[in-house]
Structures are given as C-alpha cells and as structure tokens.
Design a protein around this motif. Sequence first.
Motif, PDB file in Angstrom:
ATOM      1  N   CYS A   1      20.220  38.345 -15.579  1.00  0.00           N
ATOM      2  CA  CYS A   1      19.338  39.290 -15.887  1.00  0.00           C
ATOM      3  C   CYS A   1      19.465  40.308 -14.355  1.00  0.00           C
ATOM      4  CB  CYS A   1      17.950  38.914 -15.652  1.00  0.00           C
ATOM      5  SG  CYS A   1      16.515  39.879 -15.876  1.00  0.00           S
ATOM      6  N   ILE A   2      19.577  39.664 -13.265  1.00  0.00           N
ATOM      7  CA  ILE A   2      19.632  40.602 -12.136  1.00  0.00           C
ATOM      8  C   ILE A   2      20.814  41.355 -11.936  1.00  0.00           C
ATOM      9  CG2 ILE A   2      19.932  40.267  -9.503  1.00  0.00           C
ATOM     10  CD1 ILE A   2      17.871  38.300  -9.723  1.00  0.00           C
ATOM     11  N   PHE A   3      22.064  40.390 -12.107  1.00  0.00           N
ATOM     12  CA  PHE A   3      23.446  40.824 -11.873  1.00  0.00           C
ATOM     13  C   PHE A   3      24.335  41.326 -13.230  1.00  0.00           C
ATOM     14  CE2 PHE A   3      22.781  37.917  -8.435  1.00  0.00           C
ATOM     15  CZ  PHE A   3      22.804  38.756  -7.364  1.00  0.00           C
ATOM     16  N   ALA A   4      23.767  41.264 -14.392  1.00  0.00           N
ATOM     17  CA  ALA A   4      24.223  41.808 -15.440  1.00  0.00           C
ATOM     18  C   ALA A   4      23.415  42.663 -16.320  1.00  0.00           C
ATOM     19  CB  ALA A   4      25.064  40.641 -16.198  1.00  0.00           C
ATOM     20  N   GLY A   5      22.535  42.289 -16.835  1.00  0.00           N
ATOM     21  CA  GLY A   5      21.445  42.979 -17.783  1.00  0.00           C
ATOM     22  C   GLY A   5      20.602  43.989 -16.995  1.00  0.00           C
ATOM     23  N   GLY A   6      20.133  43.635 -15.903  1.00  0.00           N
ATOM     24  CA  GLY A   6      19.463  44.991 -15.227  1.00  0.00           C
ATOM     25  C   GLY A   6      20.359  46.044 -14.872  1.00  0.00           C
ATOM     26  N   VAL A   7      21.868  45.686 -14.473  1.00  0.00           N
ATOM     27  CA  VAL A   7      22.675  46.745 -14.117  1.00  0.00           C
ATOM     28  C   VAL A   7      22.845  47.382 -15.560  1.00  0.00           C
ATOM     29  CG1 VAL A   7      24.638  47.163 -13.137  1.00  0.00           C
ATOM     30  CG2 VAL A   7      23.408  45.540 -12.154  1.00  0.00           C
ATOM     31  N   HIS A   8      23.248  46.709 -16.514  1.00  0.00           N
ATOM     32  CA  HIS A   8      23.585  47.234 -17.797  1.00  0.00           C
ATOM     33  C   HIS A   8      22.705  48.073 -18.204  1.00  0.00           C
ATOM     34  CE1 HIS A   8      23.232  46.986 -22.297  1.00  0.00           C
ATOM     35  NE2 HIS A   8      24.705  46.764 -22.343  1.00  0.00           N
ATOM     36  N   ASP A   9      21.481  47.747 -18.285  1.00  0.00           N
ATOM     37  CA  ASP A   9      20.404  48.680 -18.634  1.00  0.00           C
ATOM     38  C   ASP A   9      20.143  49.904 -18.079  1.00  0.00           C
ATOM     39  OD1 ASP A   9      20.221  46.390 -20.379  1.00  0.00           O
ATOM     40  OD2 ASP A   9      18.117  46.373 -20.490  1.00  0.00           O
ATOM     41  N   TYR A  10      20.161  49.862 -16.777  1.00  0.00           N
ATOM     42  CA  TYR A  10      19.943  50.923 -15.719  1.00  0.00           C
ATOM     43  C   TYR A  10      20.968  52.093 -15.912  1.00  0.00           C
ATOM     44  CZ  TYR A  10      19.309  53.723 -11.645  1.00  0.00           C
ATOM     45  OH  TYR A  10      19.016  54.906 -10.896  1.00  0.00           O
ATOM     46  N   MET A  11      22.361  51.398 -15.908  1.00  0.00           N
ATOM     47  CA  MET A  11      23.650  52.260 -15.703  1.00  0.00           C
ATOM     48  C   MET A  11      23.413  53.293 -17.185  1.00  0.00           C
ATOM     49  SD  MET A  11      24.984  52.309 -12.928  1.00  0.00           S
ATOM     50  CE  MET A  11      26.216  53.443 -13.547  1.00  0.00           C
ATOM     51  N   LEU A  12      23.290  52.513 -18.245  1.00  0.00           N
ATOM     52  CA  LEU A  12      23.535  53.169 -19.542  1.00  0.00           C
ATOM     53  C   LEU A  12      22.317  53.908 -19.955  1.00  0.00           C
ATOM     54  CD1 LEU A  12      24.050  53.550 -22.905  1.00  0.00           C
ATOM     55  CD2 LEU A  12      25.941  52.445 -21.185  1.00  0.00           C
ATOM     56  N   GLY A  13      21.017  53.844 -19.327  1.00  0.00           N
ATOM     57  CA  GLY A  13      20.150  54.816 -19.660  1.00  0.00           C
ATOM     58  C   GLY A  13      20.047  55.724 -18.632  1.00  0.00           C
TER      59      GLY A  13
ATOM     60  N   ILE B   1      31.321  46.899 -24.018  1.00  0.00           N
ATOM     61  CA  ILE B   1      31.771  48.175 -23.892  1.00  0.00           C
ATOM     62  C   ILE B   1      30.801  49.106 -23.333  1.00  0.00           C
ATOM     63  CG2 ILE B   1      31.676  50.406 -25.648  1.00  0.00           C
ATOM     64  CD1 ILE B   1      32.222  48.203 -27.683  1.00  0.00           C
ATOM     65  N   ALA B   2      29.592  48.801 -23.148  1.00  0.00           N
ATOM     66  CA  ALA B   2      28.395  49.488 -22.267  1.00  0.00           C
ATOM     67  C   ALA B   2      28.920  49.173 -20.822  1.00  0.00           C
ATOM     68  CB  ALA B   2      27.200  49.280 -22.530  1.00  0.00           C
ATOM     69  N   LEU B   3      29.222  47.933 -20.294  1.00  0.00           N
ATOM     70  CA  LEU B   3      29.565  47.964 -19.059  1.00  0.00           C
ATOM     71  C   LEU B   3      31.011  48.599 -18.535  1.00  0.00           C
ATOM     72  CD1 LEU B   3      28.425  44.270 -18.904  1.00  0.00           C
ATOM     73  CD2 LEU B   3      27.636  45.993 -17.459  1.00  0.00           C
ATOM     74  N   LEU B   4      31.826  48.853 -19.732  1.00  0.00           N
ATOM     75  CA  LEU B   4      33.190  49.309 -19.376  1.00  0.00           C
ATOM     76  C   LEU B   4      32.879  50.844 -19.221  1.00  0.00           C
ATOM     77  CD1 LEU B   4      35.537  47.455 -21.509  1.00  0.00           C
ATOM     78  CD2 LEU B   4      35.427  47.367 -19.161  1.00  0.00           C
ATOM     79  N   VAL B   5      31.994  51.318 -20.053  1.00  0.00           N
ATOM     80  CA  VAL B   5      31.633  52.876 -19.921  1.00  0.00           C
ATOM     81  C   VAL B   5      31.150  53.160 -18.556  1.00  0.00           C
ATOM     82  CG1 VAL B   5      30.143  54.473 -20.774  1.00  0.00           C
ATOM     83  CG2 VAL B   5      31.374  53.129 -22.386  1.00  0.00           C
ATOM     84  N   SER B   6      30.141  52.345 -18.131  1.00  0.00           N
ATOM     85  CA  SER B   6      29.539  52.244 -16.875  1.00  0.00           C
ATOM     86  C   SER B   6      30.426  52.214 -15.653  1.00  0.00           C
ATOM     87  CB  SER B   6      28.522  51.270 -16.788  1.00  0.00           C
ATOM     88  OG  SER B   6      27.449  51.623 -17.718  1.00  0.00           O
ATOM     89  N   THR B   7      31.436  51.394 -15.784  1.00  0.00           N
ATOM     90  CA  THR B   7      32.514  51.222 -14.953  1.00  0.00           C
ATOM     91  C   THR B   7      33.454  52.600 -14.751  1.00  0.00           C
ATOM     92  OG1 THR B   7      32.437  48.738 -15.303  1.00  0.00           O
ATOM     93  CG2 THR B   7      34.404  49.679 -14.029  1.00  0.00           C
ATOM     94  N   ARG B   8      33.738  52.911 -15.802  1.00  0.00           N
ATOM     95  CA  ARG B   8      34.449  54.222 -15.931  1.00  0.00           C
ATOM     96  C   ARG B   8      33.699  55.395 -15.100  1.00  0.00           C
ATOM     97  NH1 ARG B   8      38.639  55.613 -18.966  1.00  0.00           N
ATOM     98  NH2 ARG B   8      39.603  53.345 -18.639  1.00  0.00           N
ATOM     99  N   TYR B   9      32.316  55.402 -15.500  1.00  0.00           N
ATOM    100  CA  TYR B   9      31.788  56.245 -14.616  1.00  0.00           C
ATOM    101  C   TYR B   9      31.677  56.437 -13.464  1.00  0.00           C
ATOM    102  CZ  TYR B   9      27.200  59.139 -13.796  1.00  0.00           C
ATOM    103  OH  TYR B   9      26.606  59.941 -13.161  1.00  0.00           O
ATOM    104  N   LEU B  10      31.330  54.972 -12.621  1.00  0.00           N
ATOM    105  CA  LEU B  10      31.208  54.942 -11.393  1.00  0.00           C
ATOM    106  C   LEU B  10      32.764  54.963 -10.694  1.00  0.00           C
ATOM    107  CD1 LEU B  10      29.127  51.592 -11.290  1.00  0.00           C
ATOM    108  CD2 LEU B  10      28.530  54.273 -10.568  1.00  0.00           C
ATOM    109  N   PHE B  11      33.886  54.515 -11.361  1.00  0.00           N
ATOM    110  CA  PHE B  11      35.198  54.654 -10.653  1.00  0.00           C
ATOM    111  C   PHE B  11      35.554  56.374 -10.845  1.00  0.00           C
ATOM    112  CE2 PHE B  11      39.781  55.354 -12.023  1.00  0.00           C
ATOM    113  CZ  PHE B  11      40.382  54.672 -11.130  1.00  0.00           C
ATOM    114  N   LEU B  12      35.286  57.067 -11.755  1.00  0.00           N
ATOM    115  CA  LEU B  12      35.637  58.427 -11.675  1.00  0.00           C
ATOM    116  C   LEU B  12      34.804  59.165 -10.546  1.00  0.00           C
ATOM    117  CD1 LEU B  12      35.545  59.237 -15.478  1.00  0.00           C
ATOM    118  CD2 LEU B  12      37.726  59.064 -13.903  1.00  0.00           C
ATOM    119  N   LYS B  13      33.505  58.694 -10.098  1.00  0.00           N
ATOM    120  CA  LYS B  13      32.842  59.193  -9.058  1.00  0.00           C
ATOM    121  C   LYS B  13      32.954  58.497  -7.758  1.00  0.00           C
ATOM    122  CE  LYS B  13      29.010  61.175 -11.905  1.00  0.00           C
ATOM    123  NZ  LYS B  13      29.108  62.396 -11.343  1.00  0.00           N
ATOM    124  N   GLU B  14      34.138  57.638  -7.763  1.00  0.00           N
ATOM    125  CA  GLU B  14      34.310  57.079  -6.208  1.00  0.00           C
ATOM    126  C   GLU B  14      33.105  56.186  -5.962  1.00  0.00           C
ATOM    127  OE1 GLU B  14      36.402  59.993  -4.099  1.00  0.00           O
ATOM    128  OE2 GLU B  14      38.145  59.729  -5.274  1.00  0.00           O
TER     129      GLU B  14
END
Length: 499
Positions: free
Chosen positions: A88-100, A397-410
């Motif tokens: 919940c803390i390190f996966a689910g919460g991050v997943h929900d926040y980033m995608l939202g 898929i959602a976590l990879l989208v979020s990773t790419r978003y953060l990667f592009l923004k350094e």
Amino acid sequence: MITLIVGIGLLILGYFVYGSYVEKNFQIKPERVTPAKALRDGYDYVPMSKSKNAIIELLNIAGTGPIFGPIMGALYGPVAYLWIVLGCIFAGGVHDYMLGMISLRNNGAHLPELASKYLGKPVKHVVNIFSMLLLLLVATVFVSSPANLIADITPSWMTVGIITALIFIYYLISTVLPIDKALGKVFPIFGAILIISTIAIGVSLLFSGYTIPNLSMQTMQNFNPEGTPIFPALFFTISCGALSGFHATQAPMVSRTTESEKEGRFTFYGMMVGEGIIAMIWAAASMTLFDGQTLSGMINAGTPSAVVNEVSIILLGNVVGTIAIIGVIVLPISSGLSAFRSCRTILADYIGMKQDKIKKILLVAVPLFAISFVLTQIDFNILWRYFNWANQVTAVIALLVSTRYLFLKERNYLITLAPGSFMLYACIVYILSQPIGLQMGLTPLTYILGAVLSLGVLWLFWVTGLRQKNALSPDSQLLNDQWPIKTLRKNNEASELGK
C-alpha cells in the motif's frame, strides 16, 4: 493484536511521510487550472469538493477487493500483513497518486490515452483491450458478490438472479446521470456506512478478547492449507488493499472533478491508505476467527461472502452485524457502477463517440451491460482469477506510464519503476505457471524464464525511453504537461490550462 495496530499506524505514517515525498517529487502546481474547470461540461467534467472527491475515490477503488482479497489472503497467515502494508505505501499509494495526477495534467485522460502519449501509439490498442477487459471483469465480480451477500440476508424468493437484475437496472439508471448526481449525492451516504461498519468490526475485534495472530519469526511462513506458494499467488490474491490496476481506471474519472492539484495526495494516495486499513482489519478478522481449513472450506464452497456474513454476525451480533454486511454490500455496488462508467468512457474515447446525449451513452453502455450479465453466469472463483491477472497487468502498465513520465522530467523514477518491475516479474511468472496461462507450474525453469522475459521487457522499455527523451525539444508537450489544444472543448477558461 500488536501487528494489526502497528500495521495501521505504519499505513497512516506512510501517508504523511512517503506520500509527502511522492507529492514533492511530482511537483504540484496549485495555481494550475484543472480539467474540472477548464473543460466543464456538466456531465463528466464537474468541479466537486475535496471531501466528495475523496469519498468517491475510496468507494470507486474499494469494491469487495479490500475485503474478499484479504479474506482469501488470510489463508497464507500473518505474512499477508506485510504485503498489505508495504504494498500500500510503496506500490499502491504511489500508483494511484501518479496515475491520478498525470491524468489531471492531461485533461482527465484515461490510461489508454496516457499509455499512447508516454509509451507510444501502438501500446494504446493493447491497453484499451486490457482496460476494458479488466473493467468488465470488475463490474461482473462486483455484481456477483453483492448479489450473493444480499441473497444471504433476504427471503428465499429474493434469488441471486433477481438481485442481479435489480443491480443492473440501478446501474443503467445511474449511467445516464451526470457524475455529480450519480455519484456525488449517494456516495457520501455509502461512504458513511462503509466507514462506520469497518470501525465497528475493527473495534470489536480488538476488544472482544480474541487472540489476533501477530507476525513473528515463528509465523513468518506459508500457512495455506492447500500448500499454494506465496509467490506469486499472494500478490494476485490481495490486490485491492496493496496494489491494484483497477484504480488506474478510476483515478482519471476523479481527476475530471478535482478543483486543485493540492488535493491530489489526500484524494489519491490517502484513499489508498484508507483501503489498506480496511484490508488489514478484514485479514486480521479472518485469521482470528477461523483456522485455515475452515476458512478454505467456506471460500471454496461459494464465495468469500460467507466469511463476511460469519465475521459480521460473530463480532457484532445479528442486528449490528447485518448493518455491517450492508456496509460491505455498498462497496461492490458503488465500484461496479464506477467500473461501468469508466468502461463506457474509455470505449467511447476509443471509437470517437462523444457522450453528450443519452442516446449515445446508451449505445455504448447497453452492450457492455449485456456482456457483463452473461459473465455473471460463470463461476465466481474462475472470474476472480482472471480479474486478478488482468488487474495486475494493468497496474504494471500504469506504473510504467508513471515511470516514463518521471524519467522524461528527470525526477526520481525509481519510486514507480521498482514496484512496477516486481509486479511485472510476478505477472509473467503467474501466466507461465497457472492454469489460466501456460501451465508450466512453479519450477526453477519458470522463475528463470520469468526473470529473462522481465529483463527483456524492461530493456525494451529503457531503450524506447532514451530514444523518446533524446527526440524531445525543450518546449515539447510531453515536458510541459500540455495536451494538444485541439482536444480542448471551447471554454472561456481553456486558455488557462497551460499555466
């Protein structure tokens, strides 16, 4: 008892500490005009208060997932607590926040559109299929489970079939209503029932003299009576309450009604923590009141709804226990409704049919209801297995989208890449080993092949990410969070969106 209390405490602490870091890493802009205001249409894009958005998000993502999943996860023993808290803390919460929040920056776009933008257009078609498959499975599971629960507390003439039909009628009526009328009016009432019933179960469990299993070196083992290995099964059994791709289909719907980016941590990360607390309470109650064999027998005899009934009546008595069961019933009904609504909007976006008239809404919604009704005839346990697999693939898929978003923004992209990589490996091992996949079994070869395939996917993800980043100009829409202006509806606030 100590593990339950400490676990809930860690979830709350995770919201304030790690949740704050995730928010800081995203870099919110409170002054930015949100889609709810810039694209207001009185139907899907409607500004709503922080409290309403939060309770809608909680009910949308909850369903019976954080109850049925932990009940079945309790078969593994106290080790289930670890996945709920850490997940919940390190996966689910991050997943929900980033995608939202990424959706909030992109006009409330759903996951397929975001995957197209950040992972490439070919990925969009795959994600559309997975998203709609997941939502149909979710909607079906969340019709079947409340129908069984209601049938257990109503007269015999009120059959599961009749109840199922009534739920579908309610969904059909709600589908054609604006979001603030369909969800904004009734969900706060549902939310109050859910919160009160969950607290009642938790308090009764703590103060009724039961010995609640704790996590220790002696209990850090697999207690599953059927001998099912913890990995990867536990991470698919408990999804809602730890990490769930279904949430990636729900967060964009709430991003279309959010008034300020500063509300994101409470609405998205905070409600995931709330779901984790629900999961902890039901996992603890199941472990406390039943041994593994009894629990397994109750689940295999039908659905976990039998466990819900027993737990509620034992801990709260007939009257209050029935009220608690009602609290559990409203969860899947509310999530089923939001699943159909999300599936309709995703399909409508994909085929290019604007949802601005009731006729157009029904043209998309009715066929989805028909397919789901047929799926309700399939055994619940089979549906649950397919739901869990589709669910966790969507989370990857959602976590990879979020990773790419953060990667592009350094920015620090490891916060999404780490849980995404772990669940990618779990998904591949699951599909290689399980009856719904290649049926290889859990052998050393399966684990090795799973690792090789996972590394191959991650290598491709990394290479395409570098290529994408090198091709971007400093004023690129990807770097500046600007959706193509042609997608904006005419509105006197639309010009403010790029702030």
